[in-house]
Motif scaffolding. Structure first.
Motif, mmCIF file in Angstrom:
data_model
loop_
_atom_site.group_PDB
_atom_site.id
_atom_site.type_symbol
_atom_site.label_atom_id
_atom_site.label_comp_id
_atom_site.label_asym_id
_atom_site.label_seq_id
_atom_site.Cartn_x
_atom_site.Cartn_y
_atom_site.Cartn_z
ATOM 1 N N UNK A 85 0.840 -1.186 0.000
ATOM 2 C CA UNK A 85 0.000 0.000 0.000
ATOM 3 C C UNK A 85 0.882 1.246 0.000
ATOM 4 N N UNK A 86 0.539 2.179 -0.871
ATOM 5 C CA UNK A 86 1.317 3.408 -1.042
ATOM 6 C C UNK A 86 0.362 4.590 -0.943
ATOM 7 N N UNK A 87 0.137 5.102 0.267
ATOM 8 C CA UNK A 87 -0.797 6.224 0.438
ATOM 9 C C UNK A 87 -0.151 7.541 0.025
ATOM 10 N N UNK A 88 -0.943 8.390 -0.628
ATOM 11 C CA UNK A 88 -0.470 9.695 -1.072
ATOM 12 C C UNK A 88 -1.308 10.799 -0.435
ATOM 13 N N UNK A 89 -0.732 11.974 -0.374
ATOM 14 C CA UNK A 89 -1.356 13.128 0.245
ATOM 15 C C UNK A 89 -2.446 13.687 -0.664
ATOM 16 N N UNK A 90 -3.714 13.599 -0.292
ATOM 17 C CA UNK A 90 -4.777 14.076 -1.183
ATOM 18 C C UNK A 90 -4.804 15.583 -1.353
ATOM 19 N N UNK A 91 -4.031 16.295 -0.541
ATOM 20 C CA UNK A 91 -4.008 17.750 -0.650
ATOM 21 C C UNK A 91 -3.084 18.240 -1.764
ATOM 22 N N UNK A 92 -2.278 17.356 -2.317
ATOM 23 C CA UNK A 92 -1.361 17.761 -3.372
ATOM 24 C C UNK A 92 -2.113 18.022 -4.676
ATOM 25 N N UNK A 93 -1.478 18.791 -5.547
ATOM 26 C CA UNK A 93 -2.067 19.071 -6.848
ATOM 27 C C UNK A 93 -2.165 17.783 -7.657
ATOM 28 N N UNK A 94 -3.141 17.741 -8.577
ATOM 29 C CA UNK A 94 -3.390 16.534 -9.364
ATOM 30 C C UNK A 94 -2.159 16.099 -10.156
ATOM 31 N N UNK A 95 -1.434 17.048 -10.720
ATOM 32 C CA UNK A 95 -0.250 16.690 -11.511
ATOM 33 C C UNK A 95 0.830 16.060 -10.639
ATOM 34 N N UNK A 96 0.981 16.554 -9.409
ATOM 35 C CA UNK A 96 1.963 15.965 -8.496
ATOM 36 C C UNK A 96 1.571 14.543 -8.122
ATOM 37 N N UNK A 97 0.284 14.333 -7.875
ATOM 38 C CA UNK A 97 -0.192 12.982 -7.552
ATOM 39 C C UNK A 97 -0.008 12.056 -8.747
ATOM 40 N N UNK A 98 -0.270 12.554 -9.935
ATOM 41 C CA UNK A 98 -0.092 11.735 -11.131
ATOM 42 C C UNK A 98 1.362 11.301 -11.292
ATOM 43 N N UNK A 99 2.299 12.211 -10.982
ATOM 44 C CA UNK A 99 3.720 11.869 -11.090
ATOM 45 C C UNK A 99 4.088 10.760 -10.104
ATOM 46 N N UNK A 100 3.521 10.787 -8.900
ATOM 47 C CA UNK A 100 3.805 9.751 -7.916
ATOM 48 C C UNK A 100 3.169 8.419 -8.320
ATOM 49 N N UNK A 114 -13.604 13.056 -2.583
ATOM 50 C CA UNK A 114 -12.999 14.301 -3.067
ATOM 51 C C UNK A 114 -11.848 14.052 -4.043
ATOM 52 N N UNK A 115 -11.021 13.042 -3.767
ATOM 53 C CA UNK A 115 -9.888 12.758 -4.648
ATOM 54 C C UNK A 115 -10.353 12.227 -5.999
ATOM 55 N N UNK A 116 -11.438 11.465 -6.000
ATOM 56 C CA UNK A 116 -11.945 10.926 -7.261
ATOM 57 C C UNK A 116 -12.288 12.045 -8.226
ATOM 58 N N UNK A 117 -12.929 13.089 -7.713
ATOM 59 C CA UNK A 117 -13.291 14.216 -8.574
ATOM 60 C C UNK A 117 -12.055 14.968 -9.053
ATOM 61 N N UNK A 118 -11.104 15.185 -8.153
ATOM 62 C CA UNK A 118 -9.916 15.960 -8.500
ATOM 63 C C UNK A 118 -9.000 15.220 -9.466
ATOM 64 N N UNK A 119 -8.988 13.897 -9.388
ATOM 65 C CA UNK A 119 -8.045 13.096 -10.174
ATOM 66 C C UNK A 119 -8.658 12.457 -11.407
#
Length: 523
Positions: A85-100, A114-119
């Protein structure tokens, strides 16, 4: 536990020891918790779904979500499937999350509402992602586990993937001063020391009720939760930190032990009437950012319990040093320190350039060596080598010294990291964004003292010739491209930045005017 320390072994041990004990429950809803037996059943359902969906041994499963008791079936379920499991910070920008997500090479991504809508857009553009599980809103009257777990992760069936000694247990993303996210990898040996020696040092007792208020995508949240659960503590999970609600939860759930960063402590102590409430706390562990001695003493009076400070970093499985409750009660110079290293950890103060041991009492880079140190950075051999020496010493990037009693005194961050409200901000990330502003010729980002957040992000900028940057507009420019906690809270416009002969910005000189008169600069 079994000879191989793993999430599976931890789950089996608790089910054998206390099958009907409540493992985890949502803050504010006592009596709606999940027992260890029920947690194992849900974890088996998650594991079965991961195997059904083709998740391989060692594969990373990304989770982007706020705190929820449903985190733990996912964590343990990944362990049963020998996934990570690799949890990520949902407060980060979508592009940053995509890179991770790309860096983790994850084929399965789990997101809360909330993350589903943003991502939605970036996930649709990732051909490597085979399955996105939108966990959905929390149903009214549920135990706060996400609705979609029941829809996705059935039927429950243990895939019987026996763990191996070298299995990775979990992965947490951390940034470096280059701003490039890195996945810090932790294995069974890290889990073993966390749930045994560190848990004992943190004073967990069987029957404790533990407040899990730190984000579970941070080492502070995950390590605290697992250490307590392994020792028989019931984890009370806080979704959003609302100070008055948290105090209510401490009282209603009978919380005995908690971990907060100084920002949280200050917020709790600001709630009217806090010092007269029957809270019943036995101890408060704290760490994560600067705290003044006066603020610390106010918190000790208001919460009326033992205080213990810990110091460490993600790459060392969290804390490797501690200032005891007795030293807090005694007060004096010890309160300005970060405590002593744990007995099983080695610590050196070295010259940052040569790596040679510093003279006694001299300032240098703090390095530590123990079984706590991470395995390395996921698929980053060069950056792993930069962090871990060939003989096992972890370069913390923090500057400090040891006093005559063996306590660590932190002075500054060699890597210029800013800790604001418990969140790590790396200036290079913010500087990269602000460099695109058309009115800015040069940018330097620093942390400055802040009563509420410990440190606040400040940008010091040099304008393009003929331009007059509006500080408020620069802040808005950053906020449109970064998470709120990463964005500058203030902007100073200057004629020039202090630089070395080789052109490097001298960050200590830049910070000095703002920190002058603040005796305690870092934690």
């Amino acid at each position: 536990m079994s000879a191989v320390v793993s999430l599976r072994a931890l789950l089996d041990d608790r089910c054998a020891t206390a099958p009907d004990a409540v493992a985890v429950e949502p803050a504010g809803r006592p009596g709606e918790g999940t027992t260890w037996t029920a947690l194992r059943e849900r974890a088996q359902a998650v594991a079965a779904a991961l195997v059904r969906d083709g998740v391989d041994v060692g594969e990373r499963v990304v989770l982007v979500a706020r705190n929820d008791p449903g985190y733990f079936p996912l964590l343990f379920g990944a362990g049963l499937a020998r996934a990570v499991l690799t949890p990520l910070n949902p407060r980060l920008a979508a592009d940053d999350l995509a890179a991770m997500i790309d860096d983790a090479a994850a084929t399965t991504v789990l997101v809360d509402e909330p993350a589903a809508a943003a991502l939605a857009a970036v996930l649709a553009d990732r051909p490597g992602v085979r399955r996105v599980v939108a966990l959905g809103a929390v149903p009214a009257g549920s135990d706060s586990s996400w609705r979609a777990l029941a829809e996705w992760a059935v039927p429950a069936a243990d895939p019987q993937r026996a763990p191996a000694p070298d299995d990775d247990a979990f992965q947490l993303y951390t940034s470096g001063t280059t701003g490039r996210p890195k996945g810090a990898v932790f294995a069974g040996r890290n889990l073993a020391v966390l749930t045994d020696r560190i848990a004992e040092a943190w004073g967990f007792r069987d029957g404790d009720v533990s407040l899990v208020a730190m984000p579970l995508f941070h080492m502070g949240g995950l390590a605290w939760a697992l250490a307590g659960m392994a020792r028989g503590a019931r984890a009370v999970v806080v979704r959003d930190f609302v100070p008055a609600d948290v105090l209510d939860a401490i009282e209603r759930h009978g919380v005995t032990t908690a971990f907060c960063v100084p920002t949280m402590l200050a917020a709790l102590c600001a709630v009217p009437g806090v010092d007269s409430r029957p809270l019943g706390l036995r101890q408060m562990i704290y760490s994560g950012s600067p705290i003044g001695e006066d603020a610390l003493k106010r918190a000790m009076v208001a919460l009326r319990c033992d205080f213990v400070q810990i110091y460490g970093l993600t790459e060392a499985t969290g804390a490797f040093a501690q200032l005891s409750a007795a030293e807090h009660r005694e007060g004096g110079p010890a309160l300005a320190s970060a405590g002593r290293p744990y007995p099983w950890t080695e610590l050196r103060i070295v010259d940052p350039e040569s790596g040679a041991d510093a003279a006694p009492g001299a300032i240098g880079e703090i390095r530590t060596r123990s079984v706590q140190n991470m395995v390395g950075y996921w698929r980053r051999p060069e950056e792993t080598a930069a962090a871990l020496t060939p003989d096992g010493w972890l370069r913390t990037g923090d500057l400090g010294r040891l006093d005559a009693a063996g306590r660590i005194h932190l002075v500054d961050r060699a890597g210029d990291r800013i800790v604001t409200g418990g969140e790590n901000v790396y200036p290079a990330e913010v500087e990269r964004v602000l460099a695109a502003h058309p009115d800015l010729a040069e940018v330097a980002v620093i942390g400055v003292p802040d009563e509420r957040w410990g440190e606040a992000v400040k940008a010091v900028v040099v304008p393009v010739a003929g331009s007059v940057p509006d500080p408020a507009e620069v802040v808005a420019f950053a906020r449109a491209r970064l998470a709120g906690f990463q964005s500058p809270k203030s902007v100073d416009v200057v004629d020039a930045l202090p630089r070395t002969a080789t052109g490097k910005v001298i960050k200590p000189a830049l910070r000095e005017p703002y920190w002058r008169g603040h005796g305690r600069r870092i934690h």
